[in-house]
Design an enzyme around this catalytic site. Structure first.
Site, short mmCIF file in Angstrom:
data_model
loop_
_atom_site.label_atom_id
_atom_site.label_comp_id
_atom_site.label_asym_id
_atom_site.label_seq_id
_atom_site.Cartn_x
_atom_site.Cartn_y
_atom_site.Cartn_z
N SER A 30 0.79 -1.23 0.00
CA SER A 30 0.00 0.00 0.00
C SER A 30 0.82 1.28 0.00
CB SER A 30 -0.96 0.00 1.19
OG SER A 30 -0.26 -0.24 2.39
N HIS A 77 -5.18 -3.46 -2.97
CA HIS A 77 -4.81 -2.55 -4.06
C HIS A 77 -4.64 -3.24 -5.40
CE1 HIS A 77 -4.26 0.82 -1.27
NE2 HIS A 77 -3.74 -0.08 -0.45
N LYS A 131 -11.42 0.62 -2.28
CA LYS A 131 -10.36 1.16 -3.12
C LYS A 131 -10.83 1.19 -4.58
CE LYS A 131 -7.45 0.82 0.63
NZ LYS A 131 -6.98 -0.08 1.68
#
Ligand SMILES: *Cc1c(COP(=O)(O)O)cnc(C)c1O
Length: 389
Positions: free
Chosen positions: A182, A210, A242
């Site tokens: 991250s 992610h 996300k």
């Protein structure tokens, strides 16, 4: 009776952090409009969000939320096991399992609690939990709470991971890694880690917060990109806040894994189910993320543009092919100064400082969205060149 005073101790710790120039500050955002935010009365071009595909404000995602709220209301009113598990939750779980090529999936209210729940359900005292040094805080916290022996290995170093696994050859073991890191944006050596886990009889847990929506065929994530199916990578966790632009998280894997989590993942059991309208909105976001591959192509173009422009200007981005493109600064004061300089030039890029990253590794965490334009990336590059001069 003289005991240490907890609030005084907290204030002392804050004063020390402040003296070290490491105080964290909440910034109020008054408006958000695509890649722009309004902070302290100024409209800034943001390179800070994890909304990589630009779905957080997508008209169809909004509309799904509104429609579902009109039908279901806001709260789920109870935990999943006690009447809170609505049709929209189950439909979303099925769609997530289908997208990631897993048998089943289970929703959690956030990624943080998903990792805590999974590690707590799987691990106990005397077990071994091996983790990458740069794993997200919630994986570390999950291992700590589980009571297992936590051993960390050098970032993305498979030999180091092997040594940690071999340190307790008789113990039940789980190896956890971020798929995409991250704060660094690099990708774990997932195939090698999966092979190591197979060899060592350890369970592989991948946090793809992610990677989902960004990597792999149809955006199915870093495991899909690495060609690792449910047998090779049995525990897949990813977040919905996300690339999907909504909120929440899920764990996907075999029916046996999911059935076990329903019984034993305390952070799934003892909490109110997330709003059903959120599940409906995420269901729509999933289809856009999965099937509108032009968004991933846009990201690739913008990433290449940023990296090329940075190189031309002598700016050193960390090695990353994901939308997380950190610029290593080093000293915390410098990172903060650069971030302030960027803000003065109309760009919002947060400085990431210890303890979130190691001492001496403060950085600007630049993130790109499919909604950015090349000229906005140019604007950032010019501002960066000025503050770094
Ligand atoms: C953001 C993040 C989480 C936490 O997810 P939330 O849904 O925001 O709680 C977990 N793991 C990684 C790697 C993350 O980046």
């Amino acid at each position: 009776m003289s005991r240490p005073e907890l609030l005084a101790r907290l204030a002392q710790a804050q004063a020390e952090r402040s003296q070290a120039g490491l105080l964290r500050r909440l910034r109020r955002v008054d408006e958000a409009d695509g890649v722009h935010i309004v902070v302290a009365g100024r409209r800034l071009l943001s390179f800070a969000s994890n909304d990589y595909l630009g779905l957080a404000q997508h008209p169809r995602v909004r509309e799904a939320l509104v429609q579902a709220a009109a039908r279901w209301g806001v709260g789920a009113t109870a935990a999943h096991l006690l009447g809170g598990h609505r049709a929209g939750h189950e439909e979303l779980e099925a769609a997530l399992a289908n997208w990631t090529g897993r048998e089943r999936a289970l929703l959690f209210s956030s990624g943080y609690v998903a990792n805590i729940g999974v590690l707590g359900a799987l691990l106990g005292a005397d077990d071994l939990c091996v983790q990458d040094k740069l794993n997200h805080a919630c994986l570390i916290d999950g291992a700590r709470l589980s009571g297992a022996v936590l051993k960390r290995y050098v970032h993305n170093d498979v030999a180091s991971a092997q040594r940690q696994l071999e340190s307790a050859p008789g113990a039940a073991a789980l190896l956890a890694t971020d798929g995409v890191f991250s704060m660094d944006g690099d990708v774990a050596p997932l195939r090698e880690l999966a092979a190591l886990c197979r060899e060592q009889g350890a369970l592989l847990h991948v946090d793809d917060a992610h990677g989902l929506g960004v990597l792999g065929p149809d955006g199915a994530g870093s495991l899909a990109e690495a060609g690792l199916d449910q047998d090779a990578a049995p525990v897949l966790m990813a977040t919905l806040g996300k690339a999907l632009g909504t909120a929440g998280a899920f764990v996907a894997g075999s029916a046996a894994l999911i059935d076990g989590l329903v019984q034993f993942a305390r952070s799934h059991i003892y909490t109110t189910a997330s709003p059903p309208a959120l599940a409906a909105a995420t269901r729509v976001a999933l289809d856009i993320a999965r099937f509108e591959s032009w968004r991933r192509e846009r990201l690739r173009t913008l990433i290449a543009h940023l990296r090329h422009g940075a190189q031309q200007r002598g700016l050193h981005l960390l090695a990353s092919r994901t939308p997380i493109q950190p610029l290593l600064v080093g000293a915390s004061e410098d990172a903060l100064r650069w971030a302030n300089g960027l803000e003065a030039r109309g760009c919002y890029v947060p400085a990431i400082r210890p303890p979130t990253v190691a001492a001496g590794k403060a950085r600007l965490r630049i993130t790109l969205s499919a909604l950015h334009t090349e000229s906005q990336v140019e604007q950032l590059l010019d501002a960066l060149a000025q503050v770094a001069a």
